[in-house]
Design an enzyme around this catalytic site. Structure first.
Site, PDB file in Angstrom:
ATOM      1  N   GLU A 111     -74.332   7.651  10.510  1.00 34.23           N
ATOM      2  CA  GLU A 111     -74.966   8.308  11.651  1.00 34.23           C
ATOM      3  C   GLU A 111     -73.910   9.061  12.422  1.00 34.23           C
ATOM      4  O   GLU A 111     -72.730   8.742  12.340  1.00 34.23           O
ATOM      5  CB  GLU A 111     -75.578   7.252  12.592  1.00 34.23           C
ATOM      6  CG  GLU A 111     -76.737   6.509  11.995  1.00 34.23           C
ATOM      7  CD  GLU A 111     -77.001   5.202  12.729  1.00 34.23           C
ATOM      8  OE1 GLU A 111     -76.830   5.165  13.964  1.00 34.23           O
ATOM      9  OE2 GLU A 111     -77.353   4.224  12.064  1.00 34.23           O
ATOM     10  N   LYS A 113     -71.944   9.916  15.787  1.00 36.92           N
ATOM     11  CA  LYS A 113     -71.623   9.151  16.992  1.00 36.92           C
ATOM     12  C   LYS A 113     -71.816  10.078  18.184  1.00 36.92           C
ATOM     13  O   LYS A 113     -71.038  11.000  18.416  1.00 36.92           O
ATOM     14  CB  LYS A 113     -70.176   8.650  16.921  1.00 36.92           C
ATOM     15  CG  LYS A 113     -69.822   7.679  18.021  1.00 36.92           C
ATOM     16  CD  LYS A 113     -68.516   6.964  17.693  1.00 36.92           C
ATOM     17  CE  LYS A 113     -68.199   5.869  18.692  1.00 36.92           C
ATOM     18  NZ  LYS A 113     -67.855   6.389  20.005  1.00 36.92           N
ATOM     19  N   ASP A 115     -72.001  11.394  21.886  1.00 34.67           N
ATOM     20  CA  ASP A 115     -71.078  11.164  22.986  1.00 34.67           C
ATOM     21  C   ASP A 115     -71.813  11.222  24.325  1.00 34.67           C
ATOM     22  O   ASP A 115     -72.076  12.287  24.863  1.00 34.67           O
ATOM     23  CB  ASP A 115     -69.979  12.232  22.937  1.00 34.67           C
ATOM     24  CG  ASP A 115     -68.723  11.754  23.613  1.00 34.67           C
ATOM     25  OD1 ASP A 115     -68.658  10.561  23.976  1.00 34.67           O
ATOM     26  OD2 ASP A 115     -67.805  12.569  23.784  1.00 34.67           O
ATOM     27  N   TYR A 222     -80.436   4.450  18.066  1.00 38.72           N
ATOM     28  CA  TYR A 222     -79.778   4.129  16.794  1.00 38.72           C
ATOM     29  C   TYR A 222     -79.761   2.657  16.388  1.00 38.72           C
ATOM     30  O   TYR A 222     -79.254   2.323  15.338  1.00 38.72           O
ATOM     31  CB  TYR A 222     -78.345   4.659  16.786  1.00 38.72           C
ATOM     32  CG  TYR A 222     -77.529   4.270  18.005  1.00 38.72           C
ATOM     33  CD1 TYR A 222     -77.121   2.962  18.199  1.00 38.72           C
ATOM     34  CD2 TYR A 222     -77.179   5.224  18.952  1.00 38.72           C
ATOM     35  CE1 TYR A 222     -76.384   2.604  19.315  1.00 38.72           C
ATOM     36  CE2 TYR A 222     -76.433   4.869  20.077  1.00 38.72           C
ATOM     37  CZ  TYR A 222     -76.040   3.561  20.251  1.00 38.72           C
ATOM     38  OH  TYR A 222     -75.324   3.211  21.352  1.00 38.72           O
ATOM     39  N   LYS A 309     -63.524   8.436  13.961  1.00 32.56           N
ATOM     40  CA  LYS A 309     -63.378   9.436  15.028  1.00 32.56           C
ATOM     41  C   LYS A 309     -62.908  10.760  14.449  1.00 32.56           C
ATOM     42  O   LYS A 309     -61.925  10.794  13.719  1.00 32.56           O
ATOM     43  CB  LYS A 309     -62.346   8.950  16.043  1.00 32.56           C
ATOM     44  CG  LYS A 309     -62.820   7.748  16.834  1.00 32.56           C
ATOM     45  CD  LYS A 309     -63.449   8.191  18.143  1.00 32.56           C
ATOM     46  CE  LYS A 309     -63.933   6.986  18.913  1.00 32.56           C
ATOM     47  NZ  LYS A 309     -63.663   6.960  20.296  1.00 32.56           N
ATOM     48  N   CYS A 401     -52.306  28.530  51.394  1.00 28.84           N
ATOM     49  CA  CYS A 401     -53.100  29.366  50.497  1.00 28.84           C
ATOM     50  C   CYS A 401     -52.220  30.446  49.869  1.00 28.84           C
ATOM     51  O   CYS A 401     -51.530  31.169  50.586  1.00 28.84           O
ATOM     52  CB  CYS A 401     -54.255  30.005  51.261  1.00 28.84           C
ATOM     53  SG  CYS A 401     -55.188  31.160  50.264  1.00 28.84           S
ATOM     54  N   CYS A 404     -53.594  34.008  51.355  1.00 26.34           N
ATOM     55  CA  CYS A 404     -53.591  34.420  52.764  1.00 26.34           C
ATOM     56  C   CYS A 404     -52.661  33.554  53.613  1.00 26.34           C
ATOM     57  O   CYS A 404     -52.579  33.729  54.818  1.00 26.34           O
ATOM     58  CB  CYS A 404     -55.004  34.383  53.329  1.00 26.34           C
ATOM     59  SG  CYS A 404     -55.592  32.706  53.627  1.00 26.34           S
ATOM     60  N   CYS A 419     -59.012  26.471  51.306  1.00 25.36           N
ATOM     61  CA  CYS A 419     -58.443  27.399  52.277  1.00 25.36           C
ATOM     62  C   CYS A 419     -59.514  27.647  53.329  1.00 25.36           C
ATOM     63  O   CYS A 419     -60.583  28.157  53.014  1.00 25.36           O
ATOM     64  CB  CYS A 419     -58.056  28.717  51.612  1.00 25.36           C
ATOM     65  SG  CYS A 419     -57.720  30.002  52.832  1.00 25.36           S
ATOM     66  N   CYS A 425     -59.532  35.557  54.057  1.00 26.22           N
ATOM     67  CA  CYS A 425     -58.856  35.289  52.792  1.00 26.22           C
ATOM     68  C   CYS A 425     -59.463  36.194  51.707  1.00 26.22           C
ATOM     69  O   CYS A 425     -60.651  36.062  51.374  1.00 26.22           O
ATOM     70  CB  CYS A 425     -59.045  33.813  52.458  1.00 26.22           C
ATOM     71  SG  CYS A 425     -58.179  33.297  50.985  1.00 26.22           S
TER      72      CYS A 425
HETATM   73  P1  AMP Z   1     -66.729   2.911  21.734  1.00 26.79           P
HETATM   74  O1  AMP Z   1     -67.305   3.253  23.093  1.00 26.79           O
HETATM   75  O2  AMP Z   1     -65.682   3.874  21.290  1.00 26.79           O
HETATM   76  O3  AMP Z   1     -66.380   1.459  21.602  1.00 26.79           O
HETATM   77  O4  AMP Z   1     -67.908   3.173  20.702  1.00 26.79           O
HETATM   78  C1  AMP Z   1     -69.042   2.381  20.722  1.00 26.79           C
HETATM   79  C2  AMP Z   1     -70.146   3.151  21.340  1.00 26.79           C
HETATM   80  O5  AMP Z   1     -70.518   4.267  20.555  1.00 26.79           O
HETATM   81  C3  AMP Z   1     -71.398   2.365  21.419  1.00 26.79           C
HETATM   82  O6  AMP Z   1     -71.414   1.529  22.523  1.00 26.79           O
HETATM   83  C4  AMP Z   1     -72.424   3.445  21.547  1.00 26.79           C
HETATM   84  O7  AMP Z   1     -72.631   3.731  22.909  1.00 26.79           O
HETATM   85  C5  AMP Z   1     -71.798   4.671  20.939  1.00 26.79           C
HETATM   86  N1  AMP Z   1     -72.552   5.258  19.824  1.00 26.79           N
HETATM   87  C6  AMP Z   1     -72.842   6.575  19.702  1.00 26.79           C
HETATM   88  N2  AMP Z   1     -73.529   6.817  18.598  1.00 26.79           N
HETATM   89  C7  AMP Z   1     -73.725   5.641  17.955  1.00 26.79           C
HETATM   90  C8  AMP Z   1     -74.396   5.267  16.750  1.00 26.79           C
HETATM   91  N3  AMP Z   1     -74.988   6.164  15.967  1.00 26.79           N
HETATM   92  N4  AMP Z   1     -74.385   3.952  16.429  1.00 26.79           N
HETATM   93  C9  AMP Z   1     -73.772   3.051  17.220  1.00 26.79           C
HETATM   94  N5  AMP Z   1     -73.133   3.336  18.356  1.00 26.79           N
HETATM   95  C10 AMP Z   1     -73.096   4.623  18.739  1.00 26.79           C
HETATM   96 ZN    ZN Z   2     -56.737  31.808  51.802  1.00 26.77          ZN
END
Ligand code: AMP
Ligand code: ZN
Length: 666
Positions: A111, A113, A115, A222, A309, A401, A404, A419, A425
């Site tokens: 899957e 990951k 963010d 997920y 990663k 600044c 000015c 400022c 300015c």
């Molecule tokens: P970390 O924060 O680096 O420890 O990574 C773990 C976190 O990745 C989990 O707590 C999830 O919030 C996140 N995460 C994002 N995508 C996934 C996924 N497909 N499966 C599991 N965890 C995920």
């Molecule tokens: Zn200024």
């Protein structure tokens, strides 16, 4: 059909449309019709408080205020993930697994990951019960009210779900929505958010859920935790969760071996940049639940899953100097000037340093070799010092600044220096005029940001009202100007006198008054004069105007220079009052028709109905007569009126008929 039945049908229907729109991305109803149905439901719910349901789709608009989020213990612990950075790491991981399981054939679910901020949502009998942040993994914060505003998260499940379970996912802010939010901040002279992830997790902890509802958050699921789940592998779990109504991204793949895992990683390392949201890696999970159980957990993370990663593209280069930019509101932003270097396909010369705290935290000094990374932000950022340079004096933040030379201020709790020389300015003066002429504000054709700077530097304008006195002869001598372009410029300025009041109000650049707020204020006060006279209390009572905005409006008008500039704008003929002719929904469908409105209505208020008649060219009559063409009859229409209408042979229609009529279906 009784009221309860009607309410339930509407809820079911709206849930389905939300799912089509936000999960499947395939809407089957227009926004207009959706809003009508929602309004219908809301009205019924107000009339029948006995049928209130915290999981009604009407609750998604938010409105609850949470001062302190309750701490809740997770029913199933939320683990974190081990990280890996190379194929060798993954091979080592597989070897460890095989030591426990023997030489079985292993399948992996791959899957992306996502963010964002992780969330655990508990469902009881198919209904969303609570949503809790990860916290320390054992307990988190109850953010249920905020999470319910995210429309892709089902409030009611479909199909055959277990009576109770937790589902885990990531709350994310898709890039497009993030950029839109930032543009809105820039429009009101605020500094943008630094990245989608922090903004997503910050959103979950907002006190006012109505604010959360406005943010374009999404949730990608997920993992399911619970007893007696109707599946025995991760991959089928994802498919089944999708059938229950959850948004489970389609990119996941079942890999038969590590080779296929590598293929997945290689593919997404490149293609992830085309996804509408940010990802920072791949998560690889042993697919079979029996194997997962056998592998178990370490103190922190499952042994059956690992994150890979992606390498964020990173280079080192030398910090040559720091410059300080002054924005339209006076906010100072430090910018690093770097020895030019190639990064992710572009040459990078500058990087954002955010504010004084950031410089201090990184302890970055002139001449240092620094790490530069390209994250979600458009401008790359410095993430640390690789090697101290020879000129190793600590960086001293400026106190005056750079433009000015006024002493800078820094308010308690604010990250940036300011400022305070608002009217003296140069970049602030120029910035305000640039905002005034910008596309969403006065949209002045033939005049661009650079010309504004030239006009100012040549002493031709010092605030936006001066624009209206410019003559062609004054403009021609400027760089890159000729007769034709000078004429265009002056004509463009002249034409801006037709821009409606709401946009003028936005153009004035009052802090915190963005496009939407300007519209609200213009609609409510109808003229700059009325707005000027409004008290703080008055302003706060306007729908969606909070204290911060109200205070800023008051301060704006307390300033004599602002009032003087507005007076000048008024004299030049700029629209400082609402002219109620502009309406994008207006048609001439009802021209020549006279309507009488009678009774109580379900969907639209009487005022809305009357407005809709007039907006579409019709007339509103006060009593039924031979001149009446239609009577729009609601509940409790008086019997005398009914009789009169019948006598005169006037058509009696319902509000639904009327809506059909203006939509053109009748
Ligand atoms: P970390 O924060 O680096 O420890 O990574 C773990 C976190 O990745 C989990 O707590 C999830 O919030 C996140 N995460 C994002 N995508 C996934 C996924 N497909 N499966 C599991 N965890 C995920
Ligand atoms: Zn200024």
């Amino acid at each position: 059909m009784d009221n309860l039945q009607q309410i339930q049908n509407l809820r079911e229907e709206l849930n389905r449309h939300n799912h089509n729109y936000y999960v499947l991305d395939k809407p089957t109803i227009s926004d207009f019709d959706f809003d009508l149905k929602l309004k219908q439901l809301q009205d019924l719910e107000v009339k029948h408080p006995e049928y209130l349901d915290a999981n009604s789709p009407s609750q998604r608009v938010g409105g609850t205020i949470t001062k302190n989020f309750q701490t809740v213990v997770h029913e199933n612990r939320m683990y974190s993930l081990d990280n890996s950075y190379s194929k060798e790491d993954l091979q080592d991981w597989e070897i460890k697994i095989q030591k426990v399981l023997g030489n079985v054939s292993l399948q992996y679910t791959c899957e992306l990951k996502y963010d964002g901020a992780s969330i655990s949502i508990t469902y009881q009998d198919g209904k969303l019960l609570k949503a809790v942040t990860r916290g320390d993994g054992f307990q988190g914060d109850d953010v249920t009210n905020n999470v319910k505003t995210i429309k892709s998260i089902p409030l009611q499940l479909r199909g055959n779900y277990p009576p109770r379970f937790d589902i885990r996912g990531e709350i994310i802010l898709p890039l497009e929505g993030f950029e839109k939010m930032n543009q809105e901040l820039l429009d009101i002279g605020e500094l943008p958010y630094s990245n989608p992830r922090n903004t997503a997790s910050g959103s979950l902890k907002l006190q006012d859920s109505a604010e959360v509802a406005k943010r374009p958050l999404d949730c990608l699921l997920y993992f399911i935790a619970g007893n007696n789940l109707p599946f025995t592998s991760q991959y089928t779990g994802l498919e089944i969760a999708r059938n229950w109504g959850f948004k489970v991204p389609s990119q996941s793949k079942l890999a038969k071996n590590l080779e296929e895992v590598f293929e997945f990683i290689n593919y997404w390392d490149v293609h992830r940049h085309n996804l509408p949201y940010e990802t920072d890696g791949v998560v690889i999970k042993v697919d079979d639940f029996n194997m997962q159980n056998e592998l178990g957990y370490t103190a922190k993370s499952p042994r059956w899953a690992i994150a890979y990663k992606f390498k964020s593209e990173q280079v080192t280069t030398v910090l040559n100097s720091i410059s300080y930019q002054v924005g339209r509101t006076g906010a100072i932003t430090p910018v690093a000037n770097l020895e030019p270097v190639q990064l992710a396909g572009t040459i990078v010369k500058r990087a954002s340093l955010h504010n004084a705290d950031q410089i201090e935290k990184l302890d970055i000094r002139l001449g240092d070799t620094v790490f530069v990374e390209k994250g979600g932000e458009i401008i790359p950022k410095i993430i640390g010092v690789a090697q101290r340079g020879s000129q190793a004096d600590p960086t001293k933040y400026i106190t005056y600044c750079p433009e000015c030379h006024t002493e800078l201020t820094r308010k308690e709790g604010e990250a940036n220096h300011f400022c305070p020389n608002f009217y003296g300015c140069p970049p602030q003066i120029i910035g305000r005029i640039q905002h005034y002429i910008s596309r969403k504000a006065m949209d002045i054709e033939g005049l661009g940001g650079e010309t504004v700077a030239l006009l100012y530097e040549n002493g031709l304008v010092k605030d936006y009202s001066d624009l209206y006195e410019l003559t062609v002869d004054q403009v021609i001598p400027l760089e890159r100007m000729a007769q034709k372009s000078a004429e265009n410029l002056v004509n463009g300025i002249e034409k801006s006198k037709d821009i409606p009041f709401e946009r003028v109000l936005f153009a004035l650049g009052i802090r915190y008054v963005g496009e939407t707020v300007a519209k609200k204020l213009a609609k409510h006060y109808k003229s700059i004069e009325a707005l000027r006279q409004a008290s703080l209390m008055d302003l706060i009572l306007v729908d969606e105007i909070g204290e911060r905005i109200a205070q800023s409006v008051i301060e704006f008008f307390e300033n004599k220079i602002n009032c003087y500039i507005i007076e000048r704008l008024k004299n030049f003929g700029v629209q400082l009052e609402l002219v109620e002719k502009f309406n994008p929904d207006a048609t001439d469908k009802l021209v020549g028709k006279t309507f009488v409105v009678s009774g109580v209505f379900e969907i639209l208020s009487r005022d809305d109905l009357k407005k809709a008649i007039e907006d579409n060219g019709g007339k509103v009559g006060s009593s039924i007569s031979a001149k009446t063409d239609f009577v729009i009859a609601g509940e409790n229409m008086g019997p005398a009126k009914l009789e009169k209408a019948n006598q005169l042979g006037i058509k009696i229609i319902s509000e639904n008929d009327f809506i059909e009529m203006i939509k053109g279906n009748a």
